[in-house]
Design an enzyme around this catalytic site. Sequence first.
Site, short mmCIF file in Angstrom:
data_model
loop_
_atom_site.label_atom_id
_atom_site.label_comp_id
_atom_site.label_asym_id
_atom_site.label_seq_id
_atom_site.Cartn_x
_atom_site.Cartn_y
_atom_site.Cartn_z
N LYS A 183 10.67 -11.02 27.28
CA LYS A 183 10.33 -12.42 27.56
C LYS A 183 11.00 -13.30 26.51
O LYS A 183 10.58 -13.39 25.37
CB LYS A 183 8.81 -12.67 27.50
CG LYS A 183 8.49 -14.05 28.09
CD LYS A 183 7.20 -14.63 27.63
CE LYS A 183 7.26 -15.34 26.32
NZ LYS A 183 8.15 -16.54 26.27
N GLY A 235 9.11 -14.30 15.93
CA GLY A 235 8.71 -15.70 16.07
C GLY A 235 7.91 -16.15 14.87
O GLY A 235 8.06 -15.60 13.78
N SER A 236 7.04 -17.11 15.10
CA SER A 236 6.32 -17.71 13.97
C SER A 236 5.15 -16.84 13.52
O SER A 236 4.66 -15.99 14.28
CB SER A 236 5.81 -19.09 14.39
OG SER A 236 4.90 -18.94 15.46
N GLY A 240 2.53 -14.56 15.76
CA GLY A 240 2.48 -13.13 15.41
C GLY A 240 1.05 -12.68 15.21
O GLY A 240 0.66 -11.60 15.67
N GLU A 258 8.39 -9.66 13.48
CA GLU A 258 9.47 -10.25 12.67
C GLU A 258 9.21 -11.74 12.61
O GLU A 258 9.43 -12.44 13.59
CB GLU A 258 10.84 -9.99 13.33
CG GLU A 258 11.28 -8.55 13.33
CD GLU A 258 11.70 -8.05 11.96
OE1 GLU A 258 11.85 -8.87 11.03
OE2 GLU A 258 11.87 -6.84 11.82
N CYS A 292 15.61 -17.58 10.54
CA CYS A 292 14.47 -17.03 9.79
C CYS A 292 14.84 -16.78 8.34
O CYS A 292 13.99 -16.86 7.46
CB CYS A 292 14.00 -15.75 10.46
SG CYS A 292 15.27 -14.52 10.68
N GLU A 390 7.54 -23.17 6.18
CA GLU A 390 8.86 -23.02 6.82
C GLU A 390 9.12 -24.29 7.63
O GLU A 390 8.32 -24.67 8.48
CB GLU A 390 8.84 -21.80 7.75
CG GLU A 390 10.17 -21.52 8.38
CD GLU A 390 10.12 -20.33 9.34
OE1 GLU A 390 9.15 -20.23 10.12
OE2 GLU A 390 11.05 -19.52 9.32
#
Length: 488
Positions: A183, A235-236, A240, A258, A292, A390
């Site tokens: 996805k 992703g964020s 996660g 990740e 990232c 971030e």
Amino acid sequence: MGSTDLDPKDYTKLFLNGQYVAAKNKETYSLKNPKDNTVVIPNIPVAGPADVEAAVKYAEEAFHGPWSRFTAIQRTECFLKLASLLEGELTPILTLDSKTSGIPVSLAPVRERNYIRNCVLYYSGWTDKQKGDYFPADDGFVKLVRHEPLGVCAAINPFNAALATLFLKAIPALATGNVIIVKPSEKTPLGSLAVAPLFARAGFPPGVLQVITGAGSTGALLAEHMRIRKVSFTGSVATGKNIQIAAARSNLKRVTLELGGKSPAVIFDDANLENALKWTIDGILTRSGQLCVAASRVYVQKSVADQFINEYKKRMKDAINDYGDPQDPAVKLGPMVDQPQLERVKTIVERGRSEAELVVGGSQHGDAGCYMEPTVFLNPKDDAEIYRNEIFGPVSIIKTFETEEEALKLANDTEFGLMSGVFTKDITRALRMSSGLESGVVGINCVSVQNIQVPFGGKKQSGIGREFGEYALRLYTEPKTVLINMAA
Ligand code: NAD
């Protein structure tokens, strides 16, 4: 527009069981090109429960059926065929993807291509090396250990590296005999939809790799599905954590995360400053900071601070000239992915004005599109949002330090732990720093860089598990022990 341009309108279906099929769920959404906010595609489907169920069923049939009968060498042949198909077809696919991601196509011929091609070629050599283990019958039992695939896996991917993450998850999953449902981010689904048929053409049976589209609600259906055995997520941090919770609440599926970063680059006074400038500027501006491993915190030793910071500011200011149309192969830097992401970055930067000294940029670039000026802050307050969180934009923060001990403390004072860079000619100090830095990857005289042969992933809240290299394969298999009673 070249003759090989792919038309976004051809990618409004899901890729299930080896072909494009209309989604059962009738909800759709539109996507714009962030360079000018014009509509690229009005009707990307949102896969619903029935679509996810169909994908899982096809995946299971492939896993237990034709794919389970492939020898390791046949799998390698598929990978090699895929690599050769990508030679001709990857650039148009990356160009298509760029229309909603805003990632410059100038990255396609080298950076993007190397990621993807190296990944396929690297793992093509791993299919026959899941050898397991054997222990003799010293106690009357011969012991065998097999590394078995997990079954149906899912990849949930971020907007900033749609195709790279598809390959970094799918290829090691398939190399170990799993099947996968991908996805992509709702913001950047086109390239993933376009690349899927290449797997079929390369000889992977239907259902081995499928692509479904949709936003968080579709991702959640995968994360909570009772017959999906693993989710590999990029992703964020916030998402996660939700995925980890959904996995625990459903079937305890395996989860690899990740996540984000706030990567420090530490520059000592003996460093090659030109090299440090090159890596740190590239490390915050590539993909306009939507990376990232972006080098978003720069620490420079006081004795060279003026010299370094003056040149850093100059180059960040000048980088505005590299901005342009991301679909023009001559353009190096593009926009933020969309208006909400631009607004998010602008708001954080606005709040940052009272938390640090703004010395470069700080505003939107131009009126049309989602461009953010390269932005630099000096000496943030310790608890400043721009320093702690971030930002995921072309925004860096510079602080000075006097001693190695102080630099290490500053660099580690974060909940993130993805990448760090240390710049010095003193190899003993570099190695000492590489031990002390709390991140999954440390670059010496480089930063914001990855390599397919070696593990990549985060410490602390930057993630769980590793991708790349042999380590990714371990997270797509589980050991099974067989005990043979020699006395029977
Ligand atoms: P995001 O977390 O908003 O979305 C990522 C994916 O998760 C999307 O496909 C989204 O649809 C899906 N999703 C959202 N909510 C979900 C839910 N509840 N359940 C399941 N899926 C859900 O991240 P993003 O904005 O697309 O990407 C940027 C983030 O990704 C940054 O934090 C960046 O650092 C990180 N990132 C990390 C790496 C790495 O390798 N560590 C690489 C690239 C990006």
